[in-house]
Design a protein around this motif. Sequence first.
Motif, PDB file in Angstrom:
ATOM      1  N   VAL B  60      20.611  36.604  36.047  1.00 41.64           N
ATOM      2  CA  VAL B  60      22.003  36.728  36.469  1.00 41.64           C
ATOM      3  C   VAL B  60      22.732  37.782  35.643  1.00 41.64           C
ATOM      4  O   VAL B  60      23.657  38.425  36.128  1.00 41.64           O
ATOM      5  N   TYR B  63      23.377  41.082  37.269  1.00 41.46           N
ATOM      6  CA  TYR B  63      24.499  41.151  38.203  1.00 41.46           C
ATOM      7  C   TYR B  63      25.818  41.318  37.460  1.00 41.46           C
ATOM      8  O   TYR B  63      26.689  42.079  37.867  1.00 41.46           O
ATOM      9  N   MET B  67      28.398  44.351  37.804  1.00 41.72           N
ATOM     10  CA  MET B  67      29.817  44.244  38.152  1.00 41.72           C
ATOM     11  C   MET B  67      30.673  45.002  37.150  1.00 41.72           C
ATOM     12  O   MET B  67      31.587  45.735  37.533  1.00 41.72           O
ATOM     13  N   VAL B  70      30.420  48.642  37.845  1.00 42.58           N
ATOM     14  CA  VAL B  70      31.211  49.076  39.005  1.00 42.58           C
ATOM     15  C   VAL B  70      32.666  49.254  38.608  1.00 42.58           C
ATOM     16  O   VAL B  70      33.307  50.260  38.929  1.00 42.58           O
ATOM     17  N   ILE B  71      33.199  48.260  37.865  1.00 44.13           N
ATOM     18  CA  ILE B  71      34.610  48.316  37.507  1.00 44.13           C
ATOM     19  C   ILE B  71      34.881  49.465  36.534  1.00 44.13           C
ATOM     20  O   ILE B  71      35.728  50.328  36.781  1.00 44.13           O
ATOM     21  N   LEU B  74      34.596  53.055  37.784  1.00 43.49           N
ATOM     22  CA  LEU B  74      35.671  53.584  38.615  1.00 43.49           C
ATOM     23  C   LEU B  74      36.863  54.049  37.800  1.00 43.49           C
ATOM     24  O   LEU B  74      37.618  54.905  38.233  1.00 43.49           O
ATOM     25  N   ALA B 107      40.959  44.525  28.284  1.00 42.88           N
ATOM     26  CA  ALA B 107      39.993  43.847  29.151  1.00 42.88           C
ATOM     27  C   ALA B 107      38.618  43.807  28.494  1.00 42.88           C
ATOM     28  O   ALA B 107      37.910  42.800  28.561  1.00 42.88           O
ATOM     29  N   TYR B 110      38.542  41.260  25.835  1.00 43.88           N
ATOM     30  CA  TYR B 110      38.458  39.935  26.449  1.00 43.88           C
ATOM     31  C   TYR B 110      37.026  39.619  26.857  1.00 43.88           C
ATOM     32  O   TYR B 110      36.508  38.536  26.585  1.00 43.88           O
TER      33      TYR B 110
END
Lengths: 483, 129, 105
Positions: B60, B63, B67, B70-71, B74, B107, B110
Amino acid sequence: MSGLQLQALLPIITLSSLILIQMMFIAFARNLRLTVSISVIALLLTALSFFPMVDHLPISATPLIQLDGFALFYSGLVLLGALMVTFLSYDYLRDQGERQDEFFMLLLLSCLGALILVSSNHFASFILGLELLGVSLYTMMSYPTRGLFTLEAALKYLILSGVSSAFILFGAALIYAIEGKLGFTELAGMNHTSAASGQFILLMGSTMIFAGIMFKLSLAPFHLWTPDVYDGAPAPVTAFLATVSKGAIFALALRLFTTTGLIDLDPLLRGLSFVAMVSILAGNLLALLQDNVKRILAYSSIAHMGYLAVAFVVAGKAGGQIMAMEAASYFLFAYFLTTLLAFSVVTIMSIADHEVDTTNLGDYEGLFWRRPALAAVFTATLLSLAGIPLTAGFIGKFYIFSIGVAAEAWLLMAFVVIGSGIGIFYYLRIIFAMTKAPRTDVKIEIPTASGWVAVVLTVSLVLFGVYPSPIIDLIGELMISFG
Amino acid sequence: MTESPLWPLVVYFFAVIALVLIILGLSSLVGPRSTMQRATIEPFESGVVGIGSSQIPISVEFYLIAMFFVIFDLETVYIFAWAVAFFELGLFGYLAISVFILILVVALIYEWKSGALDWGVKKRVGLRE
Amino acid sequence: MTEAVMVPMEHGLALAAILFSIGLIGVMVRRNIILILMSIEVMLNACGLAFIVAGARWGAADGQIMFMIILTIAAAEVSVGLGLLLQVHRRLRTIDIDSASRLQG
């Protein structure tokens, strides 16, 4: 950027920075009480930060944000809804699992999206607000670890909402292709300027945006997701979806359609009347077949969105705009109070249950004997939803009816009357179920926060049903500075 | 603008299709027919015999990392756009992008503190027992 | 802007519309959730293409900025979608959408 413009961005800045602070607190000192307190403080501070600019309305800060009385009123509603949902979620999530803090951060993020949405004056801020609202909402829906229903509801909503966002975006792209502008005010008076092929593309674009918004508001031909998502999502999140999310999108739609003049497109207006009638009829008739309180509330919300669409239609008629906005705003205010109260009752009923929410009509049987106060509160809500006098719901419906009569939309009014008639039937069914003999004697605990939410909402529900003039005056005052 | 003729493109298009058809047709006419044999369905007909299924469960964590990628990937789009217009945007642009990067840093902190970046056993900071 | 723009805007929009329809059909026909998410991505990118085409017509940067916003939105949607998908997979051991239909409308 001038000081005044910066001031207009102050609510958004306040909320964003408090979200960041909350995030850091969650990272370093995870404590549910602390997180919730920061949430409440953030919402209150954001509400306070609107006050310095009350005298300067309307302000447009950057081409993206337009703060006027209209935006102010809906921001207030959004913050009120978010505050109530925060309290409800605290009780709902407290005893479940361990990582509940992020839920409140997502709630604030979603609220930020809604605030951007109600004051947005540009397609870019529209899309950003919509997605901020939506993406946080999917995550909130799937948050509780109870059962599979929540995941399923979240996935369903994610897929359908993604599709409808794509529709809105494509429509915006088509309009941009013809007009070359993305701001709502700049777009005013379009569709009189271009050639025939341009007219066709414009109509396509408007229809796609229209369809996307209808979906988000769950109006009739696009309502199929509503009962499933309402049923599957945890009760406080459903309350948020039904009030804050729909209210913000409605406010945006009203601004978009009236300022750009999209509402003047005849086919759209006709489509809107049709959608209003079908929603009222479908929502009320399908609610009759349900045995699940959340599903009944879902269909009833479809019908209520249908009544709101009536205000939309009136706004499209000559001279009806301000009147329609006032009526829609009061109706939405009443709808907020009533729906929040209804879902707070469902939340209180469901807290003890660890698998799924308590939603079967059978579970509500005998509530009058088990918890008279809770049953009385729920009865008040249902009467308000049905539009019985002395509740806020009655004034809202009466307002809608009166503008419909003034605009001489007789066919629509016939549907409103028939719909309300059918509505009384299924609301009374729940009330009768509550008066039956109780099945169990299990005591229903009423947690403090949710209890207070219910008390406050009930009092205002009755108060503004008996004495609505303060709110009506406030709305009238705020709507003057629209645009 | 000079209008270049379209017919070479059409000829080229049909030539490609004809070539593919000829190659496929000739090889099926001339080539040897192989019947179904023991090794025909092996992934590598005369190579090493595969072991097990290729559909192994993927951790997992991949994945999760995907993610994050991807964030954060961008975000460079925005920073790049700012860098292109660096001189036009001036101080205001600099402040704006600083706020943007600050939010990203918050972020990231965090994510780090909540153990999302740990591989294997998550530290799960601050959980109530 | 030079006159080297050879593709008329309508063609670009038509291409975007075709892509959008392919994505929409994918969402409606597919049963595998990953493929549905991919179809949504196709739809969103079609919108992006439409914005780029429209922006090229007006020679303004608006279209490209909207495209960047769309990219971001698509990434956020798909990340959340993948997260939900992992949860579904963990509990159901399948990603077929029909098996996730306990709620019946």
